[in-house]
Design a protein around this motif. Structure first.
Motif, PDB file in Angstrom:
ATOM      1  N   THR A 218       9.365 -70.191  27.526  1.00 20.04           N
ATOM      2  CA  THR A 218       8.242 -69.341  27.889  1.00 20.04           C
ATOM      3  C   THR A 218       8.058 -68.139  26.962  1.00 20.04           C
ATOM      4  N   HIS A 219       8.934 -67.952  25.987  1.00 20.06           N
ATOM      5  CA  HIS A 219       8.807 -66.809  25.083  1.00 20.06           C
ATOM      6  C   HIS A 219       8.812 -67.307  23.641  1.00 20.06           C
ATOM      7  N   SER A 220       8.247 -66.485  22.760  1.00 16.31           N
ATOM      8  CA  SER A 220       8.398 -66.844  21.355  1.00 16.31           C
ATOM      9  C   SER A 220       9.619 -66.140  20.807  1.00 16.31           C
ATOM     10  N   VAL A 221      10.628 -66.932  20.578  1.00 17.79           N
ATOM     11  CA  VAL A 221      11.934 -66.415  20.218  1.00 17.79           C
ATOM     12  C   VAL A 221      12.227 -66.810  18.778  1.00 17.79           C
ATOM     13  N   GLN A 222      12.851 -65.884  18.047  1.00 23.74           N
ATOM     14  CA  GLN A 222      13.148 -66.149  16.637  1.00 23.74           C
ATOM     15  C   GLN A 222      14.620 -65.949  16.340  1.00 23.74           C
ATOM     16  N   VAL A 223      15.052 -66.472  15.191  1.00 25.42           N
ATOM     17  CA  VAL A 223      16.373 -66.122  14.680  1.00 25.42           C
ATOM     18  C   VAL A 223      16.169 -65.334  13.391  1.00 25.42           C
ATOM     19  N   LEU A 224      17.226 -64.673  12.933  1.00 20.53           N
ATOM     20  CA  LEU A 224      17.143 -63.936  11.678  1.00 20.53           C
ATOM     21  C   LEU A 224      17.251 -64.912  10.501  1.00 20.53           C
ATOM     22  N   LYS A 225      16.510 -64.630   9.434  1.00 21.12           N
ATOM     23  CA  LYS A 225      16.528 -65.436   8.210  1.00 21.12           C
ATOM     24  C   LYS A 225      16.464 -66.940   8.476  1.00 21.12           C
ATOM     25  N   PRO A 226      15.418 -67.387   9.163  1.00 25.83           N
ATOM     26  CA  PRO A 226      15.350 -68.821   9.477  1.00 25.83           C
ATOM     27  C   PRO A 226      15.263 -69.688   8.229  1.00 25.83           C
ATOM     28  N   HIS A 227      14.744 -69.118   7.131  1.00 25.98           N
ATOM     29  CA  HIS A 227      14.585 -69.912   5.913  1.00 25.98           C
ATOM     30  C   HIS A 227      15.923 -70.337   5.329  1.00 25.98           C
ATOM     31  N   LEU A 228      17.004 -69.707   5.737  1.00 27.40           N
ATOM     32  CA  LEU A 228      18.312 -70.103   5.215  1.00 27.40           C
ATOM     33  C   LEU A 228      18.878 -71.320   5.951  1.00 27.40           C
ATOM     34  N   ALA A 229      18.216 -71.711   7.041  1.00 21.73           N
ATOM     35  CA  ALA A 229      18.623 -72.902   7.790  1.00 21.73           C
ATOM     36  C   ALA A 229      20.110 -72.906   8.110  1.00 21.73           C
ATOM     37  N   THR A 230      20.589 -71.765   8.611  1.00 18.77           N
ATOM     38  CA  THR A 230      22.001 -71.689   8.937  1.00 18.77           C
ATOM     39  C   THR A 230      22.290 -72.193  10.352  1.00 18.77           C
ATOM     40  N   GLY A 231      21.239 -72.517  11.084  1.00 24.45           N
ATOM     41  CA  GLY A 231      21.455 -72.934  12.470  1.00 24.45           C
ATOM     42  C   GLY A 231      21.914 -71.774  13.332  1.00 24.45           C
TER      43      GLY A 231
END
Lengths: 244, 157
Positions: A218-231
Motif C-alpha cells: 500500500t505504500h511506495s517504498v524504496q531502497v537506497l542505491k537501487p541501481h547497484l542491485a545489491t538486493g
C-alpha cells in the motif's frame, strides 16, 4: 608394488579418520529457531522519524560499539534553493545519538534519514572477503565471523552504504548484526525496540503474517542505491530523491 | 613380466594416492568442523554471535511485573513508547529486580530528547520549545511520564 601396499596399509587408518571428519557435520543445535523459516529486513518510515537518537544510543549499548563508531546512525538532510540551484546539506553530529540542534531556517526542506546495514541479499561486501569471514546467513542477515576476519578492510571499502568499520581494538570488521542474538530469540532489534514512533520496524519477509507485506503493497517504498542491485532489504518509506 | 614393466606406473599412482590423502588430512584439519553447515562459512560463527548477552529485555518482559504502569501507559499518549526507551537497558533488572534497581530519570533531560522543538521533525509530532514551555522545570512537575497528555479546559488535550 610392495612399497605401495605397505604405504596403503599405513595410511588406511589415517584415511578412515579423515573420512570420519568429513562426514561428521555437527547437527543443527536444537532450538525452535530455524534459519530457513525467516528472511529478515527492516522498514524505515522517514515520515515518522523525529531524529531523537534513541536507536543510535540503544545500538551502542546493546552491542558495545566503540565510541565514535556507529552501526546505525541518523543523517539530517537539509535541501534549500540558493539562486535557483538546489543545494544539499547533510549532517550527523555524533551519529545523531544526542539529537540535532534546531536550525529554524525558513524555506528549507528538512528530514531525518536513519541508516544502517542494508543486509543485502547480493551483497558486495561478502563477495570481496578473501577468507570467507563475512557472509549472508540463510535467514538473510549479513554477519562477520570475528575469529576468521583478518582485518584487511576490503569489505569496508566494498560496502556502498558505508556501514562497516574496523574495530579499533579487536582489528576486525564490524557492522550491524541486525541484533542477531535478539531476533533469533523472538525479540526485535535494540533500535526498533527503542524507537518511540515506530519509524523503524523489523520485518520478516518470509512470515506471511508480518505487517510488512501489507505495508509494501500500500505504500511506495524504496531502497537506497537501487541501481547497484545489491538486493538491499532496508526499505524506506517517504524517501526523498536527494538521499544517497 | 608385464607387471614389471608397469611398476613405475604403480609407484606414480602410489605417490598420487599419498598426495591426495595428505591433502584430505590437512584439509580436514584446517577447515573448521562446522564449515558448510549453513552455507559457505563457519556455522559456529552463528552460535557465537547468538551468544551475545541481551541488554534491552523488551517490552514484554516488563509487562509481567509492572502491569500497573502498563495499564496507565497503554491508555495514554506514550502507549507506543517502550519502557526501555526512557528507562534505558534493564535486562539485568528484569532478571533480578531486587538486585538491580533502575536509575532515577531526570525528566528535564529525558523528555526534551524527543520533544524539543526542531524544524526537521515531522510537523505532526508534539514538540515544545522547552525553555519557553517549562522554564527549566522538570517535565514531571506537570506531566505524568506514563500518561503525559494534559487536558486543558479549552482544548481537547
Amino acid at each position: 608394488m610392495n612399497m605401495t601396499r605397505r604405504h596403503f596399509l599405513v595410511l588406511l587408518p589415517a584415511a578412515a579418520l579423515a573420512w570420519e571428519n568429513i562426514l561428521a557435520g555437527a547437527p543443527e543445535t536444537a532450538t525452535n529457531y530455524h534459519t530457513s523459516e525467516h528472511w529478515w529486513g527492516m522498514l524505515v518510515d522517514i515520515e515518522k522519524c523525529i531524529g531523537c537518537g534513541s536507536c543510535v544510543r540503544a545500538c551502542q549499548k546493546e552491542n558495545n560499539v566503540p565510541d565514535g563508531y556507529y552501526r546505525t546512525w541518523i543523517e539530517r538532510y537539509r535541501i534549500k534553493e540558493v539562486n535557483g540551484v538546489e543545494t544539499l546539506e547533510v549532517d550527523s553530529p555524533d551519529g545523531g545519538m544526542n539529537g540535532f540542534p534546531s536550525s529554524n531556517e525558513p524555506g528549507v526542506k528538512e528530514f531525518f534519514v536513519p541508516k544502517m546495514c542494508n543486509h543485502c541479499a547480493d551483497s558486495p561486501c561478502t563477495q570481496v572477503c578473501p577468507v570467507g569471514a563475512t557472509f549472508v546467513t540463510p535467514d538473510g542477515v549479513v554477519l562477520v565471523d570475528e575469529k576468521y576476519c583478518l582485518g584487511c578492510r576490503y569489505c569496508i571499502q566494498a560496502c556502498p552504504y558505508g556501514c562497516r568499520f574496523l574495530h579499533p581494538q579487536k582489528n576486525v570488521a564490524q557492522k550491524c548484526t541486525l541484533c542477531y542474538h535478539r531476533i533469533t530469540q523472538g525479540l526485535t532489534t535494540a533500535c526498533c525496540e527503542n524507537c518511540p514512533t515506530g519509524a523503524r520496524q523489523l520485518a520478516d519477509l518470509k512470515n506471511p503474517k508480518d505487517p510488512i507485506h501489507e505495508f509494501l503493497r500500500t505504500h511506495s517504498v524504496q531502497v537506497l542505491k537501487p541501481h547497484l542491485a545489491t538486493g538491499a532489504k532496508l526499505f524506506y518509506n517517504g524517501l526523498d530523491g536527494a538521499v544517497r | 613380466m608385464k607387471l614389471k614393466d608397469a611398476a613405475h606406473l604403480f609407484r606414480l599412482a602410489g605417490v598420487f594416492a599419498a598426495g591426495i590423502l595428505i591433502f584430505i588430512l590437512v584439509r580436514s584439519y584446517l577447515v573448521p568442523k562446522s564449515f558448510g553447515q549453513y552455507g559457505h562459512f563457519r556455522g559456529d560463527a552463528l552460535t557465537e554471535i547468538k551468544a551475545q548477552p541481551i541488554s534491552y529485555a523488551g517490552h514484554q518482559a516488563c509487562e509481567a511485573c509492572h502491569s500497573d504502569v502498563l495499564d496507565l501507559k497503554s491508555k495514554g499518549k506514550h502507549a507506543q513508547v517502550n519502557c526501555e526507551a526512557c528507562h534505558g537497558p534493564l535486562a539485568k533488572h528484569a532478571d533480578d529486580p531486587g538486585g538491580v534497581t533502575p536509575e532515577k530519570l531526570d525528566t528535564a533531560k529525558l523528555c526534551v530528547r524527543c520533544h524539543e522543538a526542531n524544524s526537521a521533525k515531522p510537523k505532526k509530532f508534539p514538540q515544545v520549545a522547552s525553555m519557553e514551555h517549562s522554564g527549566g522545570l522538570a517535565c514531571n512537575e506537570c506531566h505524568t511520564p506514563h500518561s503525559p497528555a494534559i487536558v486543558t479546559e479549552g482544548g481537547k488535550k
